[in-house]
Enzyme design. Structure first.
Site, PDB file in Angstrom:
ATOM      1  N   HIS A 435       0.636  -1.208  -0.060  1.00 30.18           N
ATOM      2  CA  HIS A 435       0.246  -0.078   0.067  1.00 30.18           C
ATOM      3  C   HIS A 435       0.834   1.339  -0.009  1.00 30.18           C
ATOM      4  O   HIS A 435       0.465   2.110   0.788  1.00 30.18           O
ATOM      5  CB  HIS A 435      -0.738  -0.089   1.026  1.00 30.18           C
TER       6      HIS A 435
HETATM    7  C1  LIG Z   1      -0.703  -7.695  -4.926  1.00 33.68           C
HETATM    8  C2  LIG Z   1      -1.414  -6.693  -4.649  1.00 33.68           C
HETATM    9  C3  LIG Z   1      -2.485  -6.751  -3.670  1.00 33.68           C
HETATM   10  C4  LIG Z   1      -3.203  -5.614  -3.279  1.00 33.68           C
HETATM   11  N1  LIG Z   1      -4.176  -5.921  -2.555  1.00 33.68           N
HETATM   12  C5  LIG Z   1      -5.257  -4.858  -2.425  1.00 33.68           C
HETATM   13  C6  LIG Z   1      -6.578  -4.961  -2.012  1.00 33.68           C
HETATM   14  O1  LIG Z   1      -7.009  -5.955  -1.866  1.00 33.68           O
HETATM   15  N2  LIG Z   1      -7.165  -4.033  -1.442  1.00 33.68           N
HETATM   16  C7  LIG Z   1      -6.649  -2.703  -1.537  1.00 33.68           C
HETATM   17  O2  LIG Z   1      -7.420  -1.699  -1.248  1.00 33.68           O
HETATM   18  N3  LIG Z   1      -5.424  -2.475  -1.928  1.00 33.68           N
HETATM   19  C8  LIG Z   1      -4.775  -3.448  -2.543  1.00 33.68           C
HETATM   20  N4  LIG Z   1      -3.585  -3.275  -3.304  1.00 33.68           N
HETATM   21  C9  LIG Z   1      -3.076  -1.947  -3.252  1.00 33.68           C
HETATM   22  C10 LIG Z   1      -3.750  -1.089  -4.346  1.00 33.68           C
HETATM   23  O3  LIG Z   1      -4.203  -2.009  -5.430  1.00 33.68           O
HETATM   24  C11 LIG Z   1      -2.867  -0.112  -5.181  1.00 33.68           C
HETATM   25  O4  LIG Z   1      -2.325   0.679  -4.109  1.00 33.68           O
HETATM   26  C12 LIG Z   1      -3.610   0.991  -6.152  1.00 33.68           C
HETATM   27  O5  LIG Z   1      -3.997  -0.002  -7.155  1.00 33.68           O
HETATM   28  C13 LIG Z   1      -2.427   2.019  -6.656  1.00 33.68           C
HETATM   29  O6  LIG Z   1      -3.272   2.645  -7.404  1.00 33.68           O
HETATM   30  P1  LIG Z   1      -2.288   3.618  -8.449  1.00 33.68           P
HETATM   31  O7  LIG Z   1      -3.201   4.160  -9.372  1.00 33.68           O
HETATM   32  O8  LIG Z   1      -1.612   4.707  -7.331  1.00 33.68           O
HETATM   33  O9  LIG Z   1      -1.199   2.857  -9.022  1.00 33.68           O
HETATM   34  P2  LIG Z   1      -1.503   1.623 -10.006  1.00 33.68           P
HETATM   35  O10 LIG Z   1      -2.646   0.976  -9.801  1.00 33.68           O
HETATM   36  O11 LIG Z   1      -0.133   0.687  -9.660  1.00 33.68           O
HETATM   37  O12 LIG Z   1      -1.216   2.144 -11.453  1.00 33.68           O
HETATM   38  C14 LIG Z   1       0.073   2.753 -11.992  1.00 33.68           C
HETATM   39  C15 LIG Z   1      -0.091   2.364 -13.551  1.00 33.68           C
HETATM   40  O13 LIG Z   1       0.981   3.271 -14.097  1.00 33.68           O
HETATM   41  C16 LIG Z   1       1.537   2.507 -15.071  1.00 33.68           C
HETATM   42  N5  LIG Z   1       2.742   2.947 -15.297  1.00 33.68           N
HETATM   43  C17 LIG Z   1       3.841   3.038 -14.460  1.00 33.68           C
HETATM   44  N6  LIG Z   1       4.761   3.734 -15.065  1.00 33.68           N
HETATM   45  C18 LIG Z   1       4.459   4.327 -16.190  1.00 33.68           C
HETATM   46  C19 LIG Z   1       5.335   4.804 -17.289  1.00 33.68           C
HETATM   47  N7  LIG Z   1       6.737   5.362 -17.179  1.00 33.68           N
HETATM   48  N8  LIG Z   1       4.463   5.162 -18.368  1.00 33.68           N
HETATM   49  C20 LIG Z   1       3.191   4.571 -18.451  1.00 33.68           C
HETATM   50  N9  LIG Z   1       2.506   4.014 -17.629  1.00 33.68           N
HETATM   51  C21 LIG Z   1       3.032   3.815 -16.382  1.00 33.68           C
HETATM   52  C22 LIG Z   1       1.660   0.968 -14.430  1.00 33.68           C
HETATM   53  O14 LIG Z   1       1.840   0.103 -15.735  1.00 33.68           O
HETATM   54  C23 LIG Z   1       0.299   0.988 -13.757  1.00 33.68           C
HETATM   55  O15 LIG Z   1      -0.740   0.451 -14.899  1.00 33.68           O
HETATM   56  C24 LIG Z   1      -2.657  -4.445  -3.629  1.00 33.68           C
HETATM   57  C25 LIG Z   1      -1.582  -4.164  -4.399  1.00 33.68           C
HETATM   58  C26 LIG Z   1      -1.058  -5.026  -4.770  1.00 33.68           C
HETATM   59  C27 LIG Z   1       0.480  -4.748  -5.914  1.00 33.68           C
END
Ligand SMILES: Cc1cc2nc3c(=O)[nH]c(=O)nc-3n(C[C@H](O)[C@H](O)[C@H](O)COP(=O)(O)OP(=O)(O)OC[C@H]3O[C@@H](n4cnc5c(N)ncnc54)[C@H](O)[C@@H]3O)c2cc1C
Length: 494
Positions: A435
């Site tokens: 997280h």
């Molecule tokens: C295994 C796992 C289990 C989890 N389980 C839970 C759960 O059950 N409940 C919960 O609340 N949270 C859970 N989490 C946490 C939650 O899913 C994440 O914190 C949340 O998805 C983060 O959202 P975000 O948009 O910040 O990042 P992300 O969803 O990680 O999105 C970032 C995106 O940016 C893209 N990206 C990165 N760099 C670049 C670049 N240079 N150019 C273009 N694209 C790029 C990536 O490919 C990705 O698609 C879990 C996380 C993981 C990894």
């Protein structure tokens, strides 16, 4: 990227939990041209592979998985591990556990401190309601008809019932609706898994927005850096479509939604960050921002194994219920990690109960290891460096062992008594709930709308702008970030 010569109004980098929601909302404004660039593949409606849709497991989350971005991480006691993030449309939300818990009013109070009124619980509640389709609860604070389906498991496994009974016997209150901001206790988990299908933002936001005239989505197009013009204003990005040659993309506003690991890295590789770190990378210093990559927070988690792994019926969720104390979470998983994630992820004959520290004081840092955008930065979590955090996790582990005994389970690896021995035991087993938050925090690197201080035209809209990790799982908050900031997407001159 055909219309690139003319440029876009908004380019969104990363189609994860936040970015897909942001782009979908931003593209609702007639006449605005939004381009969403995602490093991994983006699957259209009905085309996503089963491993991403299967919300009864987390099989795509194994290091080396086709849709996983693996990062070196330093966890409690300096242990070196690999952590994964999603690299696919839907981001980490496309391979996560499917728990969809809102952050608490106290979390929003912390986000809103210092005049960031857009983040007060009162301000965000209508957005939280609008983004969900809660199948169990209605009434004030809840929504029907929003993009994210939310339901609680029914029926419960006998093992889940035994956990709930053990919590009740220990005097914990019931918490029937964990998204209602009532007193924390034991109850069923809100999940965005329906009929066994995990509803990431690829399904909930991108699929319905497909074909909207203002939205263009490009998968397999990693962004290498933000391009700044001579005056230090964001002018677009440099991207590498399909592994080909780097191509510039012009845009009036750049919105970074690459997640708490990649967004700070992208800022640094673009010359925005702590000058010493930038110089170490050989990047030009375009804007001094000492807070980039600093002060990240995460939830340390210890899993207590119980002997035996009763079979679970097809369709059973990854987790069904949890106990919440103000600063701790105890959550039984429904199957061994070897079954949920894959062989090697844990003993095949033990089911785990996760104990998670929800309000850590310890903070870490994000450390880029090279100037190559493809190199994953290292997450220095620095879990449990604060004595208060160690004390609270010790209390959580011991209470979890008591609850396991009350539920009639035999611990596979009972925690020892005694502070020093228990600290050692925890440090050897502690992992992360994945997280990670912060690294471009509001009030430091950005304002409340994610505008990067000192760099007009550049915004951050993902978990990296949170000044502290919420005291619940992060996904619902990540979707909220995209929904909230996407509704206020810029026309922009700033
Ligand atoms: C295994 C796992 C289990 C989890 N389980 C839970 C759960 O059950 N409940 C919960 O609340 N949270 C859970 N989490 C946490 C939650 O899913 C994440 O914190 C949340 O998805 C983060 O959202 P975000 O948009 O910040 O990042 P992300 O969803 O990680 O999105 C970032 C995106 O940016 C893209 N990206 C990165 N760099 C670049 C670049 N240079 N150019 C273009 N694209 C790029 C990536 O490919 C990705 O698609 C879990 C996380 C993981 C990894």
């Amino acid at each position: 990227m055909s219309p690139r010569a003319a440029g876009y109004d908004v380019v969104v980098v990363g189609a994860g939990s936040s970015g897909a929601a942001y782009a979908a909302r931003a593209a609702e404004t007639p006449g605005r041209r939004v381009l969403l660039l995602e490093a991994g593949p983006v699957f259209g409606a009905g085309a996503a592979p089963g491993v991403l849709l299967d919300g009864t497991r987390m099989a795509a989350a194994r290091p080396g998985g086709r849709y996983a971005d693996a990062h070196p991480a330093r966890l409690a006691g300096g242990a070196e591990r690999t952590i994964v993030r999603g690299r696919v449309g839907g981001g980490s939300g496309a391979l996560n556990g499917g728990v969809f818990l809102r952050a608490r009013p106290e979390d929003f109070a912390a986000f809103a401190a210092g005049g960031r009124d857009a983040w007060s619980y009162r301000s965000v509640l209508p957005v939280l309601a609008a983004l969900e389709d809660d199948r169990d609860f209605t009434g004030p604070g809840h929504g029907r008809g929003g993009p994210v389906p939310v339901r609680r498991p029914d029926p419960l496994l006998p093992a889940t019932e035994a956990f709930i009974d053990a919590c009740r016997s220990a005097g914990h209150p019931e918490e029937p609706d964990k998204n209602a901001a009532g007193p924390p206790g034991v109850g069923r988990l809100p999940l965005n898994v329906v009929g066994g299908v995990r509803h990431s933002t690829a399904l909930t936001h991108l699929a319905p927005a497909a074909g909207r005239p203002g939205l263009e989505v490009r998968g397999r197009t990693p962004v290498l850096r933000v391009e700044l013009d001579r005056d230090g204003r964001a002018a677009g990005v440099l991207a590498r479509p399909d592994g080909g040659a780097p191509e510039p993309v012009r845009a009036r506003t750049v919105v970074l939604c690459a997640g708490a690991l990649r967004t700070p890295q992208l800022l640094m590789l673009s010359g925005i960050g702590p000058p010493a770190v930038l110089r170490g990378l050989g990047a030009p210093v375009r804007a001094e921002a000492p807070g980039v990559g600093a002060g990240v927070q995460d939830h340390a988690m210890v899993v207590l194994g119980a002997r035996g792994a009763p079979p679970r019926p097809p369709g059973t969720e990854v987790a069904q219920a949890a106990l919440h104390l103000p600063d701790l979470e105890i959550m039984p998983y429904t199957a061994p990690f070897a079954e949920l994630i894959g062989p090697g992820a844990g003993p095949p004959d033990q089911t785990g109960w996760g104990v998670t520290l929800l309000r850590p004081r310890s903070r870490g840092a994000l450390v880029p290891l090279s100037a190559d955008p493809a190199d994953p930065p290292r997450a220095e979590h620095r879990h449990l460096i604060d004595g208060h955090d160690r004390a609270r996790l010790r209390a959580g582990v011991l209470h979890c062992a008591e609850l396991m005994a009350a539920a009639g389970l035999e611990p596979a690896d009972p925690p020892p008594r005694g502070t020093a021995a228990l600290d050692r035991w925890i440090a050897e087993r502690a992992s992360t709930a994945v997280h990670l938050s912060g690294g471009c925090a509001m009030g430091d690197v950005t304002d409340q709308w994610g505008r990067v201080e000192g760099v007009p035209g550049l915004r951050v809209a993902d978990a990296s702008l949170l000044p502290r990790v919420p005291s619940r799982g992060l996904n619902a908050t990540a979707v909220l970030i995209g929904e909230l900031l996407g509704r206020h997407a810029p026309e922009d001159s700033r």
